[in-house]
Motif scaffolding. Structure first.
Motif, PDB file in Angstrom:
ATOM      1  N   VAL A  86       0.944  -0.868   0.159  1.00 26.30           N
ATOM      2  CA  VAL A  86      -0.360   0.182   0.027  1.00 26.30           C
ATOM      3  C   VAL A  86       0.148   1.546  -0.194  1.00 26.30           C
ATOM      4  O   VAL A  86       0.972   2.296  -0.908  1.00 26.30           O
ATOM      5  N   GLU A  87       2.070   1.439   0.743  1.00 28.63           N
ATOM      6  CA  GLU A  87       3.442   2.166   1.267  1.00 28.63           C
ATOM      7  C   GLU A  87       3.028   2.309  -0.710  1.00 28.63           C
ATOM      8  O   GLU A  87       3.433   4.240  -0.815  1.00 28.63           O
ATOM      9  N   THR A  88       3.751   1.208  -1.405  1.00 32.56           N
ATOM     10  CA  THR A  88       4.770   1.793  -2.852  1.00 32.56           C
ATOM     11  C   THR A  88       3.251   1.872  -3.514  1.00 32.56           C
ATOM     12  O   THR A  88       3.825   3.021  -4.107  1.00 32.56           O
ATOM     13  N   ALA A  89       2.305   1.705  -3.047  1.00 31.64           N
ATOM     14  CA  ALA A  89       1.455   2.879  -5.039  1.00 31.64           C
ATOM     15  C   ALA A  89       1.291   3.731  -4.068  1.00 31.64           C
ATOM     16  O   ALA A  89       1.169   3.912  -5.576  1.00 31.64           O
ATOM     17  N   THR A  90       0.718   4.064  -3.378  1.00 33.02           N
ATOM     18  CA  THR A  90       0.902   5.655  -2.622  1.00 33.02           C
ATOM     19  C   THR A  90       1.607   6.347  -3.151  1.00 33.02           C
ATOM     20  O   THR A  90       1.062   7.674  -3.731  1.00 33.02           O
ATOM     21  N   SER A  91       2.665   5.861  -2.397  1.00 29.30           N
ATOM     22  CA  SER A  91       3.785   7.214  -3.215  1.00 29.30           C
ATOM     23  C   SER A  91       3.863   7.003  -4.775  1.00 29.30           C
ATOM     24  O   SER A  91       4.899   7.957  -4.982  1.00 29.30           O
TER      25      SER A  91
END
Length: 219
Positions: free
Chosen positions: A59-64
């Motif tokens: 989720v952090e990767t997709a958000t960043s």
């Protein structure tokens, strides 16, 4: 013709030795993801559907990356990684296989663990290999059946298993694929006559500038 783009998460907590501690991006991992999102924006890479696993690093990767700006992010636990740290600890306890402390050691460690897992030789594994492979097959078939280009943010072991299923790899080939997959690397499939065709593997075009070579990481 459906297209599916799989992206491995950014660099996680490389000092971790358990599943929970590993599951967060490092500062470099966030930067890798931002660079990838910017590269896709600049090259006009657009997606009608965006998926990720439910793990924090996904989720952090997709958000960043800014991926949710393309479409609502669909989080699906079937896109989660297998529990490699846990499997490794069980292998050490049950079979005396020492867990490596440097990347080179995983060249022999990973296929040994994956082979034992596939053969059902690890007692108490959180998930059987058969169940893992089946959930990947099912979720990929569902994504392939959807309309529009799809982006999937997940982990290296899952991407390696999709490659295994596409290319009919043995355990050794499967492990080699998993070891090669870089953080925020891009992998593309195109569905042809109902079957997946691999069209791109392990691209890190967003990290090819010499000033970004330090960000070409595997762990």
């Amino acid at each position: 013709m459906p297209h599916i783009t799989l992206v491995r998460h950014g660099q996680a907590n490389t000092d971790a030795r358990d599943e929970e501690s590993y599951d967060k991006l490092s500062p470099l991992g966030h930067q890798q993801a931002r660079w990838l999102g910017g590269y896709m924006q600049d090259t006009g890479d657009r997606f009608q559907r965006v998926y990720s696993g439910t793990m924090r690093r996904h989720v952090e990767t997709a958000t960043s990356m800014g991926a949710p700006e393309h479409a609502a992010l669909v989080q699906d636990p079937r896109l989660n990684e297998f529990a490699y740290f846990t499997l490794s600890q069980l292998m050490e306890e049950q079979h005396g296989l020492t867990i490596p402390t440097e990347r080179e050691g995983f060249v022999s460690h990973l296929p040994t663990v994956l082979g034992a897992w596939e053969r059902g030789e690890i007692e108490g594994a959180p998930e059987s290999y058969a169940d893992f492979a089946q959930r990947i097959r099912e979720v990929m078939e569902e994504i392939a059946a959807g309309q529009g280009r799809a982006l999937v943010v997940t982990s290296g072991g899952l991407i390696g298993t999709v490659l295994r299923q596409t290319l009919a790899l043995d355990v050794s080939g499967w492990a080699q694929m998993c070891l090669a997959i870089m953080n925020t690397s891009v992998h593309r499939w195109q569905m042809v006559l109902g079957r997946p065709l691999l069209t791109q593997f392990n691209s890190v075009a967003h990290l090819e500038d010499p000033a970004r070579h330090h960000a070409q990481t595997h762990l």
